[in-house]
Write an enzyme that holds these catalytic residues in place. Structure first.
Site, PDB file in Angstrom:
ATOM      1  N   SER A 157      92.897  48.287  51.545  1.00 63.82           N
ATOM      2  CA  SER A 157      94.206  48.950  51.488  1.00 63.82           C
ATOM      3  C   SER A 157      94.381  49.918  52.653  1.00 63.82           C
ATOM      4  O   SER A 157      93.472  50.670  53.003  1.00 63.82           O
ATOM      5  CB  SER A 157      94.336  49.714  50.174  1.00 63.82           C
ATOM      6  OG  SER A 157      95.537  50.448  50.154  1.00 63.82           O
ATOM      7  N   CYS A 164      92.145  59.927  46.100  1.00 63.42           N
ATOM      8  CA  CYS A 164      92.944  60.891  46.848  1.00 63.42           C
ATOM      9  C   CYS A 164      93.010  62.203  46.095  1.00 63.42           C
ATOM     10  O   CYS A 164      92.995  62.222  44.880  1.00 63.42           O
ATOM     11  CB  CYS A 164      94.357  60.363  47.022  1.00 63.42           C
ATOM     12  SG  CYS A 164      94.395  58.982  48.132  1.00 63.42           S
ATOM     13  N   GLY A 178      84.374  52.528  58.811  1.00 55.74           N
ATOM     14  CA  GLY A 178      83.708  51.790  59.879  1.00 55.74           C
ATOM     15  C   GLY A 178      82.195  51.776  59.686  1.00 55.74           C
ATOM     16  O   GLY A 178      81.684  52.235  58.660  1.00 55.74           O
TER      17      GLY A 178
HETATM   18  C1  LIG Z   1      93.769  54.047  58.679  1.00 57.42           C
HETATM   19  C2  LIG Z   1      93.279  53.877  57.287  1.00 57.42           C
HETATM   20  C3  LIG Z   1      94.160  53.982  56.211  1.00 57.42           C
HETATM   21  C4  LIG Z   1      93.709  53.831  54.925  1.00 57.42           C
HETATM   22  N1  LIG Z   1      94.583  53.908  53.892  1.00 57.42           N
HETATM   23  C5  LIG Z   1      94.160  53.699  52.624  1.00 57.42           C
HETATM   24  C6  LIG Z   1      95.052  53.694  51.548  1.00 57.42           C
HETATM   25  O1  LIG Z   1      96.241  53.857  51.702  1.00 57.42           O
HETATM   26  N2  LIG Z   1      94.571  53.489  50.287  1.00 57.42           N
HETATM   27  C7  LIG Z   1      93.238  53.277  50.059  1.00 57.42           C
HETATM   28  O2  LIG Z   1      92.841  53.080  48.914  1.00 57.42           O
HETATM   29  N3  LIG Z   1      92.359  53.252  51.078  1.00 57.42           N
HETATM   30  C8  LIG Z   1      92.793  53.468  52.347  1.00 57.42           C
HETATM   31  N4  LIG Z   1      91.897  53.425  53.382  1.00 57.42           N
HETATM   32  C9  LIG Z   1      90.480  53.168  53.089  1.00 57.42           C
HETATM   33  C10 LIG Z   1      90.149  51.683  53.286  1.00 57.42           C
HETATM   34  O3  LIG Z   1      90.857  50.890  52.371  1.00 57.42           O
HETATM   35  C11 LIG Z   1      88.655  51.453  53.098  1.00 57.42           C
HETATM   36  O4  LIG Z   1      88.317  51.829  51.779  1.00 57.42           O
HETATM   37  C12 LIG Z   1      87.801  52.239  54.062  1.00 57.42           C
HETATM   38  O5  LIG Z   1      88.404  52.281  55.322  1.00 57.42           O
HETATM   39  C13 LIG Z   1      86.389  51.688  54.190  1.00 57.42           C
HETATM   40  O6  LIG Z   1      86.380  50.391  54.696  1.00 57.42           O
HETATM   41  P1  LIG Z   1      86.151  50.046  56.265  1.00 57.42           P
HETATM   42  O7  LIG Z   1      84.941  50.799  56.703  1.00 57.42           O
HETATM   43  O8  LIG Z   1      85.997  48.567  56.299  1.00 57.42           O
HETATM   44  O9  LIG Z   1      87.377  50.531  56.965  1.00 57.42           O
HETATM   45  C14 LIG Z   1      92.346  53.579  54.691  1.00 57.42           C
HETATM   46  C15 LIG Z   1      91.470  53.479  55.756  1.00 57.42           C
HETATM   47  C16 LIG Z   1      91.913  53.618  57.049  1.00 57.42           C
HETATM   48  C17 LIG Z   1      90.937  53.507  58.169  1.00 57.42           C
END
Ligand SMILES: Cc1cc2nc3c(=O)[nH]c(=O)nc-3n(C[C@H](O)[C@H](O)[C@H](O)COP(=O)(O)O)c2cc1C
Ligand SMILES: Cc1cc2nc3c(=O)[nH]c(=O)nc-3n(C[C@H](O)[C@H](O)[C@H](O)COP(=O)(O)OP(=O)(O)OC[C@H]3O[C@@H](n4cnc5c(N)ncnc54)[C@H](O)[C@@H]3O)c2cc1C
Ligand SMILES: Cc1cc2nc3c(=O)[nH]c(=O)nc-3n(C[C@H](O)[C@H](O)[C@H](O)COP(=O)(O)OP(=O)(O)OC[C@H]3O[C@@H](n4cnc5c(N)ncnc54)[C@H](O)[C@@H]3O)c2cc1C
Ligand SMILES: Cc1cc2nc3c(=O)[nH]c(=O)nc-3n(C[C@H](O)[C@H](O)[C@H](O)COP(=O)(O)O)c2cc1C
Ligand code: FES
Ligand code: FES
Lengths: 287, 314, 314, 287
Positions: B21, B127, B214
């Site tokens: 998300s 959140c 990341g």
């Molecule tokens: C720019 C950005 C916006 C995000 N917005 C949301 C969000 O709106 N809702 C949510 O549950 N997680 C949000 N996340 C978290 C991601 O869904 C995910 O849980 C987190 O980035 C870890 O995964 P990754 O390391 O593959 O990015 C956001 C992450 C990023 C980087």
């Protein structure tokens, strides 16, 4: 601000868009043809690029995956305006200034190396049917962003005047390029004292009085933005400005690249990578 | 042919790769065929319009990133009217992520997005919320239980609870979510972090702090996914730092039934379709008939049970 | 000449660079003059002999590391008899790190190591302990308060509480440590993580899980250091992922009065003396007279106060 | 097991040790002289090294900071036995097998590049005064570790027999090197059926009967460890074995590199990087 701009990605994709051969955004590895320093701070990067990514609009940009070179390890991609796109010769040009980790790494790219580029991205400049006299006012890397407008004006047989502003004459780039493209080029510099707002205003007013101006295009300077907003409002001349903002995804997903704009009496946020980087001149806010 | 379909309760995925998300939108359809994905997960939507945080909203940290986007949202009504229909043309199940400041508001938006076309609701309880003086529901078992129970009452759609790493009680929170009626857990959201520009001495994010995502997050979120898979009987969806097929495989071995890919899409927008193909190839090379044989196959029997729920290191 | 001396309560350091517990020993004297350091910090010692965890005890993760050493210890008596005297020949203040499973044992070892030659006691409350079903004292304000009070009663030496990132309540824990009598906070220990070998499907650590340290931890520990510096009036010592002079400066700007360097010494054993010189040069180049002018100089005034203690992201 | 070994770092440092010119462990960047594949899996790396780091003992090792090459990004340093140290020519040799990220990166090192090495580290082999006949039994990379013993034996005028075991004759390295150093070399291979424990036992028994053996040295194989422990116990012949363990710091600080040993009826832990990598043969435990 309607017309020609067929920026496919700016709208919700229709089913037909999902066929593999019609995706408008490409992630491809291009080969470096040359990458040369053109003055103290600026480099010109020429990539050999497949034709499918060269269906660009002036003002669009690519998102570049900078290599891990020069000690750095840039994580995000870096947005770079298209300085030139040449489907015939299969070339894609970028004009960039070395400011940090990513651009430092870019400056180390050697002929023959690969560079991953994503694009073309964003919504470019518009030229409305019937316009004849275009005025470009730019400074710094903004010149890179605005140069392809001259290419488009030439193709369409329009008059384009480019006021190119810089700290000193040695810093002026893309002047030759503008001239090649048939633009009427005016140089103004800080060192010669010609780049002041009053002088610019006088020159622009003269041009309006003489041949008229149908639209302003600018980029890169708060001072120029304010001047053109004022002149545009006074004379009822529309205009566009290309804005910058830090980007992560570059294609509209992450919401990190928003800029505030004045629209309909309210302050709204739009994504530089998607609705932008080109915005209505009067909507833009100083930064 | 290797079988890579997975089931997350009643939700069937043709492969275990889906976006995280906030790192995905229909804009990605400009890059590849979104029908390739196991599921689609929308950006978190809130009941009312929200403007989001001041810029800069992202910054780089050593090989990873921080964000403090702040969930800009056009509100639930706009979402139901304008966004959900966009996904009608796609075949993968649509997962809608929601969040709210209070349990009541959460229930309200949950009801509102329980509409045809939505396959499951992802409950972003990571959140900050005003009822718990700025703490996220998912930081504590008690608040997790309460909010999930509240949502369970108002929808028949599957509920996926998205956990936070900003807690010392992951297994307890996981069990609380399950007791509260969650049908799956998404593990995890981003970890509260900070970066300062040493030249200007200003925080690199407009909001001072933001979430780490990341590669740096991977070992942390993988640990959480493992703990959750041990703690609950509902499926776990791994999320955090996935960029390569080995990362996907690591989460599946740890017990995740599917994974979400976030940050990696920013630097490599084609990463999800590539991961799907690479996963198929990896399973084939390792002689697996089905991805389901890999899920939870971690060989942890030699380690003492007692350490499994250890909550601190070293 | 730039002044880089700092005071941590009554403990005076000629510079703010010291090693992190468990990543330093007198063996480093084989590489450079240990008198260069701001302080010496010993490996955590426990009341009784402990064998430590099974091997492998470390593994690599993307640009960082995990460890589950498990605090092998020859016990407090051996430590007082054999190790403390080794440091007599050195001039920097000696900080002794202690840990124990119960508050009673903690108090007992605290008394035992309160001997001449020891300048301060670092209280490692980030390890799992049996009184709190495997949770570390520093995961909760209540247990932090209790253990710090217990120690405060039995020693007159300065007590530095070493916090854990495995909590969602950092500012509360920081305030609890201060109330309990801590003279400084060390922020922070490692973050519980995991890695799995996809070929063997075994956890990469003999103990299944272990603590993340190195660059990946930096944005997290920096956020904690910042939160702690805002939450308490006692000095904060930053620790986590420091490898370059910019990292040191970032922690000092965030409010840390000194820093500890751990993992970086493993790949670059000369890193601490280099950081001392580079810090001096950086301050000079930026026209600082004293490092004290840099400490806590973060320009966060433009951000809303309310977000400072935000505990979840994004 | 006393004698000659003046491994400074193995003891608590005396004050005198802290003077800048007497630090026994050096972290220096050496220059690659050559780095060649010598058969399917093994590479020989020759570094040009300053003399202060070449005061080594057989069995000691260096901790190598592998470059970020070949796609990998190894985080820890990698321990490598000293295969040869030549103060006269300023050379340091390593013989290594490519197994993972770090060694893959090492294999990409080119002549002229720098490589950071930390050392010399650990406690090496001991040769007691009065010993005349030494027997080395090794397999795989263990040969690299044991080769410097032949150099030492040559210098001291002792007899050294090296039983070199490998899968097939092509895999045998360092045989020439052992011969150069005056060792009596016996090759045994799996493919020729000569490397079996019974055959080795017969050969060693014959040597004991014929000229006698004062000490065994080995490395790298459980099978060889068990055989030599048995023969050593039967004939009262002392011995040493070099063990491996994953390392983070390499100098005794982190406690990650422990191995279990039998000593005084108990099982104890010692650090491979500090008390080791060389341990008493009878104390070593199978792994
Ligand atoms: C720019 C950005 C916006 C995000 N917005 C949301 C969000 O709106 N809702 C949510 O549950 N997680 C949000 N996340 C978290 C991601 O869904 C995910 O849980 C987190 O980035 C870890 O995964 P990754 O390391 O593959 O990015 C956001 C992450 C990023 C980087
Ligand atoms: C649409 C668009 C077009 C652009 N076109 C050009 C161009 O043609 N020529 C040119 O020289 N520059 C251009 N820029 C600016 C260019 O993207 C930045 O100079 C570049 O990203 C700096 O990266 P760095 O790693 O060198 O700097 P750093 O300061 O190390 O970058 C750190 C982070 O900040 C971001 N960042 C820094 N400066 C900017 C900026 N001005 N705009 C957006 N993000 C920034 C980087 O992308 C990176 O994420 C453009 C920016 C945008 C948004
Ligand atoms: C004292 C000592 C001397 C050695 N001498 C030699 C030698 O002369 N020639 C040679 O080829 N090899 C030698 N080794 C083994 C060598 O250190 C490993 O092969 C090497 O570290 C593997 O690194 P990698 O990144 O290629 O493998 P990976 O498997 O990717 O390494 C992952 C991690 O495991 C560690 N590791 C993997 N295998 C070993 C091992 N066998 N021993 C210790 N750590 C390991 C690595 O250091 C790294 O931290 C020695 C090991 C020790 C402890
Ligand atoms: C191998 C290893 C052993 C450690 N042992 C201890 C310890 O005994 N006591 C302690 O308080 N912290 C211990 N730590 C944590 C460090 O002191 C430090 O808090 C952590 O590594 C973060 O700093 P760094 O990123 O600079 O390494 C250890 C860390 C490592 C890597
Ligand atoms: S950069 Fe992601 S939305 Fe613009
Ligand atoms: S590698 Fe650190 S103690 Fe041996």
């Amino acid at each position: 601000m309607e017309h020609s701009l067929t920026n496919a990605t700016a709208r919700v994709p229709a089913k037909s868009r999902l066929k593999p051969d019609t995706f408008p955004i490409h992630d491809v590895t291009c080969t470096v043809k040359s990458n040369e320093q053109i003055n103290g701070e600026y480099y010109l990067l020429i990539l050999s690029a497949p034709s499918e990514i060269l269906d660009c609009r002036p003002g669009q940009f690519f998102h570049l995956l900078c290599p891990s070179k020069g000690g750095g390890n840039p994580f995000f991609r870096r947005p770079m305006s298209i300085y030139g796109y040449f489907p015939a010769s299969g070339e894609l040009h970028f004009l960039y200034k070395v400011v940090g980790e990513g651009t430092r790494a870019m400056a180390q790219l050697e002929t023959g190396e690969g560079l991953k580029v994503l694009g073309p991205l964003g919504t470019g400049f518009t030229i409305q049917d019937g316009w004849q006299n275009l005025l470009v006012v730019a400074r710094g890397v903004g010149l890179a962003t605005l140069t392809p407008l001259a290419q488009e004006a030439l193709q369409r047989g329009l008059n384009l005047t480019a006021i190119c502003s810089a700290r000193s004459p040695e810093m002026l780039m893309s002047v030759d390029r503008f001239r090649e493209l048939g633009a009427n080029v005016i140089l103004v510099t800080d060192s010669e004292g010609s780049s002041g707002v009053e002088n610019l205003e006088r020159m622009i007013e003269a041009q309006i009085a003489q041949s008229g101006i149908d639209a302003f295009y600018t980029c890169g300077s708060n001072r120029l933005l304010k001047l053109l907003q004022r002149l545009g409002a006074q004379h009822g001349i529309p205009g566009e400005i290309a804005l910058e903002q830090q980007m992560a995804c570059g294609i509209g997903m992450c919401q990190c690249c928003v800029r505030s704009l004045r629209r309909g009496g309210k302050i709204i946020h739009e994504r530089v990578c998607k609705e932008g980087p080109v915005f209505d001149l009067q909507e833009a806010m100083e930064w | 042919m290797v079988d890579i379909a997975v089931k997350l309760g009643s939700v069937e995925l043709k492969n275990p790769i889906m976006p995280a998300s906030g790192t995905f939108s229909e804009d990605l359809a400009g890059v590849f065929d979104l029908d390739l994905l196991g599921a689609h997960v929308t950006k978190t939507v809130t009941p009312e319009k929200r403007i989001g945080n001041p810029t800069p909203r992202v910054c780089e940290v050593q090989g990873s990133m921080l964000n403090s986007i702040g969930i800009p949202s056009k509100g639930a009504s706009h979402f139901v009217r304008e966004i959900i229909p966009v996904y009608e043309i796609f075949s993968p199940p649509l997962i809608v992520s929601i969040s709210a400041n209070t349990i009541d508001e959460f229930a309200r938006i949950c009801e509102k997005v329980s509409v045809p076309g939505v396959a499951a609701i992802e409950v972003n309880i990571s959140c900050p919320n005003i009822e718990e003086d700025g703490k996220a529901f998912a930081m504590r078992p008690s608040t997790t239980l309460r909010v999930m129970k509240g949502l369970r009452e108002v929808t028949d759609l599957p509920l996926w609870a998205k956990l936070t790493p900003n807690t010392g009680e992951t297994p307890d929170v996981a069990r609380a979510a399950e007791s509260g009626g969650a049908d799956a857990l998404v593990v995890s959201n981003t970890l509260l972090s900070m970066a300062i520009d040493v030249k200007t001495r200003r925080p690199k994010l407009g909001n001072l702090m933001g979430g780490l995502s990341g590669p740096a997050l991977k070992p942390i979120a993988l640990r959480m996914a493992y703990q959750c898979a041990k703690a609950v009987d509902i499926p776990v969806i791994g999320c955090g730092g996935i960029a390569t097929v080995e990362d996907v495989v690591e989460y599946l071995i740890a017990g995740a039934s599917a994974v979400q890919v976030g940050t990696a899409t920013f630097t490599n927008p084609m990463v999800m379709p590539h991961l799907i193909e690479e996963l198929r190839a990896w399973l084939f090379a390792e002689k697996f008939q089905s991805v389901n044989d890999l899920i939870g196959s971690v060989r942890d029997d030699e380690a003492a049970d007692s350490v499994v729920f250890m909550e601190a290191a070293p």
